[in-house]
Enzyme design. Structure first.
Site, PDB file in Angstrom:
ATOM      1  N   LYS A   1      43.471  37.790  34.602  1.00 56.91           N
ATOM      2  CA  LYS A   1      42.390  37.434  33.680  1.00 56.91           C
ATOM      3  C   LYS A   1      42.728  37.631  32.220  1.00 56.91           C
ATOM      4  CE  LYS A   1      38.667  38.741  36.841  1.00 56.91           C
ATOM      5  NZ  LYS A   1      37.696  39.798  37.093  1.00 56.91           N
TER       6      LYS A   1
ATOM      7  N   LYS B   1      40.504  34.171  46.653  1.00 58.44           N
ATOM      8  CA  LYS B   1      39.418  35.061  47.054  1.00 58.44           C
ATOM      9  C   LYS B   1      38.064  34.436  46.710  1.00 58.44           C
ATOM     10  CE  LYS B   1      38.153  38.409  44.228  1.00 58.44           C
ATOM     11  NZ  LYS B   1      37.730  39.628  43.521  1.00 58.44           N
TER      12      LYS B   1
ATOM     13  N   LYS C   1      32.460  36.043  42.630  1.00 60.58           N
ATOM     14  CA  LYS C   1      31.227  35.605  41.981  1.00 60.58           C
ATOM     15  C   LYS C   1      31.461  34.895  40.669  1.00 60.58           C
ATOM     16  CE  LYS C   1      29.755  40.337  41.552  1.00 60.58           C
ATOM     17  NZ  LYS C   1      30.673  41.193  40.803  1.00 60.58           N
TER      18      LYS C   1
HETATM   19  P1  AMP Z   1      33.109  42.602  42.407  1.00 61.51           P
HETATM   20  O1  AMP Z   1      32.449  41.313  42.755  1.00 61.51           O
HETATM   21  O2  AMP Z   1      34.463  42.365  41.835  1.00 61.51           O
HETATM   22  O3  AMP Z   1      32.246  43.548  41.625  1.00 61.51           O
HETATM   23  O4  AMP Z   1      33.390  43.325  43.803  1.00 61.51           O
HETATM   24  C1  AMP Z   1      32.530  44.251  44.419  1.00 61.51           C
HETATM   25  C2  AMP Z   1      33.098  44.633  45.758  1.00 61.51           C
HETATM   26  O5  AMP Z   1      33.135  43.495  46.638  1.00 61.51           O
HETATM   27  C3  AMP Z   1      34.545  45.141  45.700  1.00 61.51           C
HETATM   28  O6  AMP Z   1      34.691  46.186  46.634  1.00 61.51           O
HETATM   29  C4  AMP Z   1      35.348  43.953  46.114  1.00 61.51           C
HETATM   30  O7  AMP Z   1      36.589  44.314  46.695  1.00 61.51           O
HETATM   31  C5  AMP Z   1      34.445  43.323  47.159  1.00 61.51           C
HETATM   32  N1  AMP Z   1      34.740  41.885  47.273  1.00 61.51           N
HETATM   33  C6  AMP Z   1      34.559  40.949  46.309  1.00 61.51           C
HETATM   34  N2  AMP Z   1      34.944  39.734  46.754  1.00 61.51           N
HETATM   35  C7  AMP Z   1      35.387  39.909  48.024  1.00 61.51           C
HETATM   36  C8  AMP Z   1      35.918  39.018  49.023  1.00 61.51           C
HETATM   37  N3  AMP Z   1      36.062  37.719  48.781  1.00 61.51           N
HETATM   38  N4  AMP Z   1      36.255  39.537  50.229  1.00 61.51           N
HETATM   39  C9  AMP Z   1      36.096  40.867  50.478  1.00 61.51           C
HETATM   40  N5  AMP Z   1      35.611  41.744  49.576  1.00 61.51           N
HETATM   41  C10 AMP Z   1      35.262  41.284  48.365  1.00 61.51           C
END
Ligand code: AMP
Ligand code: TRP
Length: 344
Positions: free
Chosen positions: A114, A194, A197
């Site tokens: 990023k 992946k 969001k």
């Molecule tokens: P974030 O959206 O980056 O704040 O992620 C919050 C939590 O969700 C973290 O523990 C990430 O590792 C998990 N997470 C986000 N996207 C995925 C995905 N595609 N598969 C599994 N875990 C995810």
């Protein structure tokens, strides 16, 4: 007192929560909250590492908190709060930066992906150190996260071990724990990436608040692979295997069994759509029943309950670093040697 199996996970309010968040981190927290003392928090300071709109941040913080509650986080059991309500996060962040090196943070994958340009916020570079502070503040043993966060938890371990070695046994050393399936759910439109969001296109991202018809449409349009055979083979068939992982994450069925039961890609997609809609329907219903005032009150009460341990940790760190006179030992020293929970 330090508890050997305390857990924590944080959620950045940079966009609406999606299914990867749920299967990778929210559900493991919810399922473990009766067996483990658990902390869940809205990582709003982390959302400032990229360009952001203050009003949108406020809204998303409330939405993330509401979805954690609707997903089953029980505020009577789990401490749920907003990171910026506890100044200890920012204080420990700085104190830990004084043990972390440029070399170790600038090679973190998320920064490489990023960041880099001259307009990149400096906080994006140091954000893994803030994450380490989040974890170390609470004397955590286990961090349930998706696989993408593993490197950051490894850095947290390294920083804790180094600090303990240099300044004495101050920190509990945590480890990451991942769900057995879908630890990295792929984007439906680009299955090798992946599901996230903030992905550039929402076409392949299943948001927890997407209406059922939108979920179904996104799944029916998922990218599949060459050939027609339904087989679980993440290397050769990443699209089909991601759909199988998705079903497995929703129903608990084994990947191979799911593959055997389907003859066509269309049938597999229909099963995936039914499974996701069934999983999310009760969460969406509970979310609609929550009022912003209730959510805000839960966060305020959570911050009050959360405060004591982080404050005690910061006092220990200040003392260890020589920031206090040294005449008075800080309260709240870890009851056990701080590295006792280290394990891989
Ligand atoms: P974030 O959206 O980056 O704040 O992620 C919050 C939590 O969700 C973290 O523990 C990430 O590792 C998990 N997470 C986000 N996207 C995925 C995905 N595609 N598969 C599994 N875990 C995810
Ligand atoms: N960095 C994590 C992410 O991007 C969110 C996070 C911040 C976190 N602090 C944390 C997760 C502490 C677990 C523990 O997903």
């Amino acid at each position: 007192m330090s508890q050997p199996n305390r857990r924590i996970s944080g959620f950045k309010p940079t966009g609406p929560l999606q299914l990867g968040n749920y299967v990778g981190a929210i559900r493991p927290l919810v399922e473990g909250q009766h067996a483990h003392p658990t902390v869940a928090f809205i990582a709003d300071l982390h959302a400032l590492t990229v360009p952001h709109d203050p009003e949108r941040l406020r809204e998303l913080s409330m939405q993330v908190a509401g979805l954690l509650l609707a997903s089953g986080i029980d505020p009577g059991q789990t401490i749920l709060y907003r990171q910026s309500d506890l100044p200890a996060h920012a204080e420990l962040h700085y104190l830990l930066e004084c043990s972390a090196t440029y070399g170790e943070v600038h090679r973190m994958i998320q920064f490489k992906e990023k960041g880099g340009g001259s307009g990149t916020r400096l906080s994006l570079l140091t954000y893994p150190v803030l994450m380490a502070a989040d974890i170390l503040l609470h004397d955590i043993a286990e961090v349930p996260v998706g696989r993408d966060q593993r490197q950051h938890v490894e850095l947290t371990r390294d920083l804790a071990l180094r600090f303990n070695e240099r300044y004495g046994p101050v920190f509990t050393v945590p480890r990451a724990v991942h769900p057995p399936v879908a630890a990295r759910l792929g984007d439906l439109a680009t299955p090798t990436a992946k599901m996230g969001k903030t992905n550039a296109s929402a076409a392949g991202v299943l948001f927890l608040l997407d209406p059922p018809d939108v979920l179904r449409r996104k799944i029916m349009r998922a990218v599949t692979d060459g050939g027609t055979e339904v087989a679980y083979d993440p290397e050769r068939k990443p699209g089909v295997s991601n759909l199988i992982d998705l079903i497995s994450a929703c129903t608990g069925d084994e990947a191979e069994r799911i593959a055997e039961r389907h003859a066509t890609y269309g049938g597999l997609k229909a099963t995936a759509a039914d499974a996701v809609i069934a999983l999310l329907e009760p969460i969406q219903r509970r979310y609609r029943e929550l009022s912003p005032a209730d959510i805000e009150q839960t966060l305020q009460e959570g911050a009050e309950r959360a405060r004591e341990r982080p404050d005690a940790t910061v006092r220990r760190v200040r003392h260890a670093l020589g920031l206090t006179s040294g005449r008075r030992a800080p309260a709240g020293s870890p009851a056990r040697p701080a590295t006792a929970t280290a394990s891989r």
